[in-house]
Design a protein around this motif. Structure first.
Motif, mmCIF file in Angstrom:
data_model
loop_
_atom_site.group_PDB
_atom_site.id
_atom_site.type_symbol
_atom_site.label_atom_id
_atom_site.label_comp_id
_atom_site.label_asym_id
_atom_site.label_seq_id
_atom_site.Cartn_x
_atom_site.Cartn_y
_atom_site.Cartn_z
ATOM 1 N N ALA A 206 43.284 32.661 52.568
ATOM 2 C CA ALA A 206 44.635 33.203 52.355
ATOM 3 C C ALA A 206 44.854 34.523 53.086
ATOM 4 N N PHE A 207 43.785 35.362 53.167
ATOM 5 C CA PHE A 207 43.959 36.712 53.694
ATOM 6 C C PHE A 207 43.141 36.970 54.960
ATOM 7 N N ASP A 208 42.543 35.928 55.479
ATOM 8 C CA ASP A 208 41.871 35.983 56.777
ATOM 9 C C ASP A 208 40.879 37.148 56.857
ATOM 10 N N PHE A 209 40.001 37.260 55.873
ATOM 11 C CA PHE A 209 38.986 38.306 55.900
ATOM 12 C C PHE A 209 37.964 38.028 56.992
ATOM 13 N N GLN A 210 37.660 39.039 57.780
ATOM 14 C CA GLN A 210 36.688 38.945 58.858
ATOM 15 C C GLN A 210 35.549 39.921 58.604
ATOM 16 N N SER A 211 34.456 39.768 59.341
ATOM 17 C CA SER A 211 33.277 40.614 59.120
ATOM 18 C C SER A 211 33.553 42.084 59.446
ATOM 19 N N GLU A 212 34.591 42.364 60.230
ATOM 20 C CA GLU A 212 34.898 43.756 60.599
ATOM 21 C C GLU A 212 35.589 44.529 59.483
ATOM 22 N N GLU A 213 35.964 43.843 58.401
ATOM 23 C CA GLU A 213 36.675 44.527 57.326
ATOM 24 C C GLU A 213 35.776 45.569 56.662
ATOM 25 N N VAL A 214 36.379 46.699 56.306
ATOM 26 C CA VAL A 214 35.718 47.709 55.485
ATOM 27 C C VAL A 214 36.576 47.902 54.236
ATOM 28 N N PHE A 215 36.014 47.545 53.096
ATOM 29 C CA PHE A 215 36.718 47.648 51.826
ATOM 30 C C PHE A 215 36.456 49.018 51.201
ATOM 31 N N ALA A 216 37.456 49.557 50.513
ATOM 32 C CA ALA A 216 37.267 50.774 49.718
ATOM 33 C C ALA A 216 37.386 50.389 48.256
ATOM 34 N N GLY A 217 36.276 50.445 47.536
ATOM 35 C CA GLY A 217 36.247 50.017 46.151
ATOM 36 C C GLY A 217 36.767 51.088 45.212
ATOM 37 N N GLN A 218 37.934 50.858 44.625
ATOM 38 C CA GLN A 218 38.540 51.822 43.694
ATOM 39 C C GLN A 218 38.173 51.536 42.254
ATOM 40 N N ALA A 219 37.990 50.266 41.909
ATOM 41 C CA ALA A 219 37.844 49.883 40.505
ATOM 42 C C ALA A 219 36.431 50.123 39.990
ATOM 43 N N PRO A 220 36.296 50.571 38.733
ATOM 44 C CA PRO A 220 34.961 50.641 38.127
ATOM 45 C C PRO A 220 34.375 49.239 37.991
ATOM 46 N N PHE A 221 33.053 49.159 37.913
ATOM 47 C CA PHE A 221 32.394 47.852 37.936
ATOM 48 C C PHE A 221 32.529 47.075 36.636
ATOM 49 N N ASP A 222 33.076 47.677 35.585
ATOM 50 C CA ASP A 222 33.360 46.905 34.374
ATOM 51 C C ASP A 222 34.815 46.430 34.345
ATOM 52 N N PHE A 223 35.479 46.489 35.482
ATOM 53 C CA PHE A 223 36.851 46.008 35.653
ATOM 54 C C PHE A 223 36.798 44.909 36.702
ATOM 55 N N ASP A 224 37.446 43.772 36.436
ATOM 56 C CA ASP A 224 37.222 42.614 37.302
ATOM 57 C C ASP A 224 37.794 42.760 38.706
ATOM 58 N N VAL A 225 38.623 43.787 38.955
ATOM 59 C CA VAL A 225 39.062 44.032 40.333
ATOM 60 C C VAL A 225 37.844 44.254 41.234
ATOM 61 N N SER A 226 36.799 44.870 40.694
ATOM 62 C CA SER A 226 35.593 45.138 41.498
ATOM 63 C C SER A 226 34.887 43.869 41.926
ATOM 64 N N VAL A 227 35.059 42.801 41.178
ATOM 65 C CA VAL A 227 34.451 41.515 41.543
ATOM 66 C C VAL A 227 34.966 41.067 42.909
ATOM 67 N N LYS A 228 36.253 41.287 43.149
ATOM 68 C CA LYS A 228 36.834 40.895 44.439
ATOM 69 C C LYS A 228 36.257 41.718 45.581
ATOM 70 N N ASP A 229 35.984 42.990 45.311
ATOM 71 C CA ASP A 229 35.351 43.821 46.329
ATOM 72 C C ASP A 229 33.956 43.292 46.666
ATOM 73 N N ILE A 230 33.117 43.164 45.658
ATOM 74 C CA ILE A 230 31.704 42.828 45.878
ATOM 75 C C ILE A 230 31.550 41.485 46.577
ATOM 76 N N TYR A 231 32.213 40.463 46.064
ATOM 77 C CA TYR A 231 31.914 39.110 46.547
ATOM 78 C C TYR A 231 32.704 38.725 47.790
ATOM 79 N N ASN A 232 33.891 39.294 47.987
ATOM 80 C CA ASN A 232 34.541 39.096 49.288
ATOM 81 C C ASN A 232 33.739 39.779 50.391
ATOM 82 N N VAL A 233 33.145 40.914 50.081
ATOM 83 C CA VAL A 233 32.344 41.633 51.068
ATOM 84 C C VAL A 233 31.125 40.821 51.478
ATOM 85 N N ILE A 234 30.330 40.353 50.523
ATOM 86 C CA ILE A 234 29.095 39.651 50.924
ATOM 87 C C ILE A 234 29.398 38.269 51.482
ATOM 88 N N ARG A 235 30.494 37.666 51.074
ATOM 89 C CA ARG A 235 30.847 36.350 51.629
ATOM 90 C C ARG A 235 31.172 36.450 53.114
#
Length: 511
Positions: A186-215
């Motif tokens: 949907a969002f055409d994520f490429q390996s060149e992306e650099v994410f800035a993680g704002q959410a604490p890790f007990d908030f599920d927004v962080s799940v999108k950061d972690i796993y979109n990054v390693i995928r």
């Protein structure tokens, strides 16, 4: 076929071994280092001889927290992020529900936890410093992997329960895999992306950061919370780390808009800005679009119970300040049903409760069958075989183009002065007023009053009532206004409605 999220980490370690996978202001690690450290932590957990059991992680906004998550997964178990800054009683409630086989954290965190709780019960403690020194047992880890199923739990995140007792939402590998595969397309994520993680890790927004990054073989820059009270430092950091992608809570974007920190320009190469958690005030979105007109803006919707998000809307036109953004269309492999109070399908254009069907659904709440049964119901439109729906408690409607719109929380539709009122409609007008920085409405049932809470630089009661009366009938205007210089927020960056109810409503009502 991917069946374990660790395959994403392993694949990226092969493709990009020296590339930075995770970084915070004080440390960083490459994909190869992350893989090796995670295997060490996983091996350190092997003597506990547990499978598919929870391990609690005392989190911080740092690289070590992420490595602890992966290490637990390598051991064949699932992780539960716990913020050590939570009140001691809430941590006790979480641990009582969870009964983890181990609590991981830094030596400093574990010492502080023991002091604050007075004891840690029967829960063994393992410091990350010690775990990182463990030699990986590759044979044992491989043996564990061979028995893994994609329906095994990956993590549990605790949310507030209606009775005040936290509920632990269990999420499987398969649901997260489905999420990030859909995001990649949907969002055409490429390996060149650099994410800035704002959410604490007990908030599920962080799940999108972690796993979109390693995928996708990207980099995750983990931001300290202090940056959001030092916005100039935040912008400089985004520039220094060449951040391209934000998946942030609406409240975080609102803070920067309120402080007008983009006025002097944005030098970070931001290309994709995704947001969720609350209704996006149109004036906040307009501010960001004015200063970053070429970026993609995406409104995401979904509760923790359906693995972060089930619908999305890529902003493709201008909106007036009294409009609200659609929450869009469901991701592939997900279906949205709108059900009436009678559990029948809502008619076209009719408002109904948003219910979700598909792989994204959580199995339920950990050690909580009663609440699981209430929220995850048999699909009433399918009497033929077992099929679960998650009932979100949110009300919505489809427009003529098939886009889903959020109407309100089911419990924010009230009966007042003989009229049925959506509190969300009042909040939309409130957020459109230029001098209001944030706010919400809550109904005081015992007093029979609509109470409006708002944040602004000065008391604006009179101006707010005048602004509301231009767009709303008199019976919808609030009976009581409460001004804040800074409205209370919870740890996830949302307005703390539970606290407002406790402190300001008749009888101290709770959510």
């Amino acid at each position: 076929m991917i069946t374990n999220v660790l395959e994403y980490l392993e694949n990226s370690a092969v493709k990009y071994p020296e590339k930075t996978a995770f970084a915070d202001p004080a440390s960083h690690c490459s994909y190869q280092e992350a893989l090796q450290a995670s295997r060490s932590i996983g091996s350190a957990l092997l003597p506990f001889d547990q499978r598919r059991r929870p391990a609690a992680v005392l989190i911080d906004r740092d690289v070590c927290s992420v490595l602890a998550f992966f290490g637990i997964v390598f051991s064949g178990n699932f992780y539960v992020p716990v913020d050590p800054k939570l009140p001691a009683e809430r941590i006790r409630q979480i641990l009582k529900t969870l009964e983890p086989f181990c609590i991981l954290g830094s030596e400093k965190q574990l010492s502080a936890l023991t002091s604050s709780l007075g004891e840690t019960g029967n829960y063994p403690l393992l410091s990350i410093e010690t775990a990182l020194q463990t030699e990986p047992d590759e044979a044992a880890l491989e043996k564990i992997r061979k028995t893994h199923l994609d329906t095994d739990p990956l993590y549990t995140i605790f949310t507030s329960g209606s009775t005040g007792v936290p509920k632990g939402v269990v999420i499987t590998h398969r649901s997260v895999i489905d999420l990030v595969e859909q995001f990649a397309v949907a969002f055409d994520f490429q390996s060149e992306e650099v994410f800035a993680g704002q959410a604490p890790f007990d908030f599920d927004v962080s799940v999108k950061d972690i796993y979109n990054v390693i995928r996708n073989g990207c980099t995750l820059e983990i931001l300290p919370q202090s940056f959001f009270v030092m916005p100039k430092k935040l912008l400089a950091y985004l520039k220094e780390r060449q951040v391209t992608t934000l998946i942030w809570a609406v409240s975080a974007l609102s803070v920067l808009a309120t402080l007008k920190v983009l006025d002097k320009g944005v030098e970070a190469p931001l290309r994709k800005i995704l947001f969720s958690g609350e209704v996006m005030p149109m004036k906040v979105l307009s501010y960001w679009r004015k200063h970053l007109p070429e970026a993609m803006y995406v409104n995401l919707y979904g509760p923790t119970e359906i693995t972060c998000n089930c619908t999305y809307y890529i902003v493709d036109r201008e909106f007036t300040e009294l409009e609200t953004l659609p929450i869009g269309k469901p991701f592939p492999n997900t279906e949205i049903l709108l059900l009436t109070e009678e559990r029948t399908e809502a008619a076209p254009g009719e408002t109904g409760e948003i219910c979700v069907r598909g792989t994204s659904l959580a199995p339920g709440y950990y050690n909580n069958p009663e609440n699981t049964e209430k929220a995850f119901i048999q699909n009433p439109l399918n009497p033929y075989f077992p099929e679960k729906l998650y009932c979100t408690g949110d009300m919505g409607w489809f427009d003529k183009d098939g886009l889903l719109h959020f109407a309100s929380r089911r419990d924010s539709q009230i009966k007042h002065m003989g009229h049925r009122i959506e509190l969300g409609e009042i909040e939309t007008v409130l957020q459109s007023l230029p001098f209001v920085e944030n706010g919400c409405c809550i109904y005081d049932t015992a007093a029979g009053k609509i109470v409006l809470f708002y944040q602004s630089r000065e008391n604006e009661d009179k101006s707010i009532l005048q602004g509301l009366q231009k767009h709303l009938p008199k019976y919808m205007c609030p009976n009581r206004l409460i001004h804040f210089d800074r409205i209370p927020m919870n740890s996830h960056g949302k307005i703390d409605r539970a606290r407002l109810k406790r402190e300001f409503l008749t009888g101290g009502e709770t959510l």
